[in-house]
Motif scaffolding. Structure first.
Motif, PDB file in Angstrom:
ATOM      1  N   GLN A  59     -10.341   6.745 -13.240  1.00  0.00           N
ATOM      2  CA  GLN A  59     -11.406   6.293 -12.345  1.00  0.00           C
ATOM      3  C   GLN A  59     -11.053   6.554 -10.882  1.00  0.00           C
ATOM      4  O   GLN A  59     -11.908   6.956 -10.090  1.00  0.00           O
ATOM      5  N   PHE A  60      -9.792   6.341 -10.521  1.00  0.00           N
ATOM      6  CA  PHE A  60      -9.330   6.625  -9.163  1.00  0.00           C
ATOM      7  C   PHE A  60      -9.494   8.115  -8.849  1.00  0.00           C
ATOM      8  O   PHE A  60     -10.008   8.490  -7.794  1.00  0.00           O
ATOM      9  N   ALA A  61      -9.070   8.977  -9.780  1.00  0.00           N
ATOM     10  CA  ALA A  61      -9.181  10.426  -9.584  1.00  0.00           C
ATOM     11  C   ALA A  61     -10.640  10.841  -9.410  1.00  0.00           C
ATOM     12  O   ALA A  61     -10.961  11.653  -8.533  1.00  0.00           O
ATOM     13  N   ARG A  62     -11.526  10.302 -10.220  1.00  0.00           N
ATOM     14  CA  ARG A  62     -12.951  10.630 -10.103  1.00  0.00           C
ATOM     15  C   ARG A  62     -13.514  10.181  -8.750  1.00  0.00           C
ATOM     16  O   ARG A  62     -14.300  10.909  -8.131  1.00  0.00           O
ATOM     17  N   SER A  63     -13.110   9.021  -8.282  1.00  0.00           N
ATOM     18  CA  SER A  63     -13.577   8.530  -6.983  1.00  0.00           C
ATOM     19  C   SER A  63     -13.087   9.412  -5.842  1.00  0.00           C
ATOM     20  O   SER A  63     -13.830   9.723  -4.913  1.00  0.00           O
ATOM     21  N   VAL A  64     -11.823   9.821  -5.915  1.00  0.00           N
ATOM     22  CA  VAL A  64     -11.261  10.702  -4.891  1.00  0.00           C
ATOM     23  C   VAL A  64     -11.986  12.052  -4.913  1.00  0.00           C
ATOM     24  O   VAL A  64     -12.370  12.583  -3.863  1.00  0.00           O
ATOM     25  N   GLU A  65     -12.209  12.599  -6.099  1.00  0.00           N
ATOM     26  CA  GLU A  65     -12.908  13.890  -6.219  1.00  0.00           C
ATOM     27  C   GLU A  65     -14.326  13.798  -5.667  1.00  0.00           C
ATOM     28  O   GLU A  65     -14.783  14.694  -4.961  1.00  0.00           O
ATOM     29  N   ARG A  66     -15.028  12.711  -5.986  1.00  0.00           N
ATOM     30  CA  ARG A  66     -16.394  12.523  -5.478  1.00  0.00           C
ATOM     31  C   ARG A  66     -16.407  12.473  -3.955  1.00  0.00           C
ATOM     32  O   ARG A  66     -17.305  13.007  -3.313  1.00  0.00           O
ATOM     33  N   SER A  67     -15.417  11.842  -3.366  1.00  0.00           N
ATOM     34  CA  SER A  67     -15.350  11.746  -1.907  1.00  0.00           C
ATOM     35  C   SER A  67     -15.027  13.083  -1.257  1.00  0.00           C
ATOM     36  O   SER A  67     -15.414  13.338  -0.129  1.00  0.00           O
ATOM     37  N   PHE A  68     -14.309  13.948  -1.968  1.00  0.00           N
ATOM     38  CA  PHE A  68     -13.864  15.223  -1.411  1.00  0.00           C
ATOM     39  C   PHE A  68     -14.867  16.346  -1.641  1.00  0.00           C
ATOM     40  O   PHE A  68     -15.062  17.191  -0.781  1.00  0.00           O
ATOM     41  N   ASP A  69     -15.507  16.401  -2.783  1.00  0.00           N
ATOM     42  CA  ASP A  69     -16.405  17.507  -3.152  1.00  0.00           C
ATOM     43  C   ASP A  69     -17.521  17.712  -2.149  1.00  0.00           C
ATOM     44  O   ASP A  69     -18.149  16.770  -1.678  1.00  0.00           O
ATOM     45  N   GLY A  70     -17.736  18.972  -1.823  1.00  0.00           N
ATOM     46  CA  GLY A  70     -18.876  19.342  -1.015  1.00  0.00           C
ATOM     47  C   GLY A  70     -18.751  19.110   0.472  1.00  0.00           C
ATOM     48  O   GLY A  70     -19.713  19.304   1.199  1.00  0.00           O
ATOM     49  N   LEU A  71     -17.597  18.713   0.948  1.00  0.00           N
ATOM     50  CA  LEU A  71     -17.450  18.510   2.380  1.00  0.00           C
ATOM     51  C   LEU A  71     -17.191  19.844   3.080  1.00  0.00           C
ATOM     52  O   LEU A  71     -16.309  20.594   2.686  1.00  0.00           O
ATOM     53  N   ALA A  72     -17.956  20.107   4.105  1.00  0.00           N
ATOM     54  CA  ALA A  72     -17.867  21.392   4.800  1.00  0.00           C
ATOM     55  C   ALA A  72     -16.492  21.624   5.405  1.00  0.00           C
ATOM     56  O   ALA A  72     -15.979  22.747   5.377  1.00  0.00           O
ATOM     57  N   ASN A  73     -15.867  20.593   5.950  1.00  0.00           N
ATOM     58  CA  ASN A  73     -14.576  20.788   6.601  1.00  0.00           C
ATOM     59  C   ASN A  73     -13.424  20.811   5.610  1.00  0.00           C
ATOM     60  O   ASN A  73     -12.294  21.141   5.979  1.00  0.00           O
ATOM     61  N   GLY A  74     -13.670  20.433   4.340  1.00  0.00           N
ATOM     62  CA  GLY A  74     -12.631  20.465   3.317  1.00  0.00           C
ATOM     63  C   GLY A  74     -11.526  19.452   3.528  1.00  0.00           C
ATOM     64  O   GLY A  74     -10.505  19.485   2.846  1.00  0.00           O
ATOM     65  N   ARG A  75     -11.701  18.549   4.455  1.00  0.00           N
ATOM     66  CA  ARG A  75     -10.649  17.592   4.763  1.00  0.00           C
ATOM     67  C   ARG A  75     -10.814  16.272   4.019  1.00  0.00           C
ATOM     68  O   ARG A  75      -9.888  15.494   3.936  1.00  0.00           O
ATOM     69  N   GLY A  76     -11.982  16.007   3.505  1.00  0.00           N
ATOM     70  CA  GLY A  76     -12.228  14.764   2.787  1.00  0.00           C
ATOM     71  C   GLY A  76     -12.584  13.625   3.725  1.00  0.00           C
ATOM     72  O   GLY A  76     -12.129  13.586   4.854  1.00  0.00           O
ATOM     73  N   ALA A  77     -13.405  12.755   3.244  1.00  0.00           N
ATOM     74  CA  ALA A  77     -13.814  11.579   4.029  1.00  0.00           C
ATOM     75  C   ALA A  77     -14.351  10.537   3.075  1.00  0.00           C
ATOM     76  O   ALA A  77     -14.783  10.850   1.981  1.00  0.00           O
ATOM     77  N   ALA A  78     -14.319   9.302   3.499  1.00  0.00           N
ATOM     78  CA  ALA A  78     -14.861   8.238   2.667  1.00  0.00           C
ATOM     79  C   ALA A  78     -16.352   8.434   2.493  1.00  0.00           C
ATOM     80  O   ALA A  78     -17.056   8.773   3.448  1.00  0.00           O
ATOM     81  N   ALA A  79     -16.835   8.241   1.264  1.00  0.00           N
ATOM     82  CA  ALA A  79     -18.264   8.442   0.991  1.00  0.00           C
ATOM     83  C   ALA A  79     -19.044   7.214   1.405  1.00  0.00           C
ATOM     84  O   ALA A  79     -18.582   6.132   1.437  1.00  0.00           O
ATOM     85  N   SER A 138       0.844  -1.188   0.000  1.00  0.00           N
ATOM     86  CA  SER A 138       0.000   0.000   0.000  1.00  0.00           C
ATOM     87  C   SER A 138       0.884   1.243   0.000  1.00  0.00           C
ATOM     88  O   SER A 138       1.765   1.382   0.852  1.00  0.00           O
ATOM     89  N   LEU A 139       0.657   2.117  -0.964  1.00  0.00           N
ATOM     90  CA  LEU A 139       1.380   3.380  -1.053  1.00  0.00           C
ATOM     91  C   LEU A 139       0.362   4.493  -0.893  1.00  0.00           C
ATOM     92  O   LEU A 139      -0.499   4.683  -1.745  1.00  0.00           O
ATOM     93  N   ASN A 140       0.440   5.209   0.209  1.00  0.00           N
ATOM     94  CA  ASN A 140      -0.555   6.227   0.515  1.00  0.00           C
ATOM     95  C   ASN A 140      -0.211   7.562  -0.121  1.00  0.00           C
ATOM     96  O   ASN A 140       0.930   8.016  -0.063  1.00  0.00           O
ATOM     97  N   THR A 141      -1.235   8.171  -0.720  1.00  0.00           N
ATOM     98  CA  THR A 141      -1.055   9.493  -1.298  1.00  0.00           C
ATOM     99  C   THR A 141      -1.075  10.520  -0.180  1.00  0.00           C
ATOM    100  O   THR A 141      -1.420  10.236   0.947  1.00  0.00           O
ATOM    101  N   GLY A 142      -0.705  11.704  -0.493  1.00  0.00           N
ATOM    102  CA  GLY A 142      -0.683  12.771   0.488  1.00  0.00           C
ATOM    103  C   GLY A 142       0.420  13.737   0.126  1.00  0.00           C
ATOM    104  O   GLY A 142       0.931  13.743  -0.997  1.00  0.00           O
ATOM    105  N   ARG A 143       0.798  14.533   1.069  1.00  0.00           N
ATOM    106  CA  ARG A 143       1.835  15.532   0.829  1.00  0.00           C
ATOM    107  C   ARG A 143       3.120  14.866   0.346  1.00  0.00           C
ATOM    108  O   ARG A 143       3.609  13.933   0.958  1.00  0.00           O
ATOM    109  N   GLY A 144       3.632  15.322  -0.767  1.00  0.00           N
ATOM    110  CA  GLY A 144       4.863  14.782  -1.316  1.00  0.00           C
ATOM    111  C   GLY A 144       4.663  13.685  -2.342  1.00  0.00           C
ATOM    112  O   GLY A 144       5.575  13.353  -3.077  1.00  0.00           O
TER     113      GLY A 144
END
Length: 90
Positions: free
Chosen positions: A70-90, A13-19
């Protein structure tokens, strides 16, 4: 791609994030290299041979592009519209 299905014995598993970043490196006299950087770890995706592109290489590149989209679209869908802007699993 007509590859034999083998039993998976391990997963990395390679986690995305800063860097984390993905960079394409096209070269005039050899095939391109896709670099996936995750901090201190780097994964290089290359073709079968450094000076030749096969039909299987093209098929894999297209499959990789499709799945990355498809991965990018899934990540965007999970992030869009969240009030805290931090993202969460849908």
């Amino acid at each position: 791609m007509a590859r034999r299905r083998t039993h998976r014995i391990s997963t990395i598993s390679l986690n995305t994030g800063r860097g984390a970043r993905a960079t394409n490196h096209p070269y005039p006299s050899r095939t391109p290299v896709l670099a996936l950087d995750f901090g201190a770890l780097s994964v290089l995706v290359t073709t079968t041979a450094g000076d030749l592109v096969t039909a299987s290489d093209v098929e894999f590149a297209r499959q990789l592009a499709y799945e990355a989209d498809q991965f990018a679209r899934s990540v965007e869908r999970s992030f869009d519209g969240l009030a805290n802007g931090r993202g969460a699993a849908a």
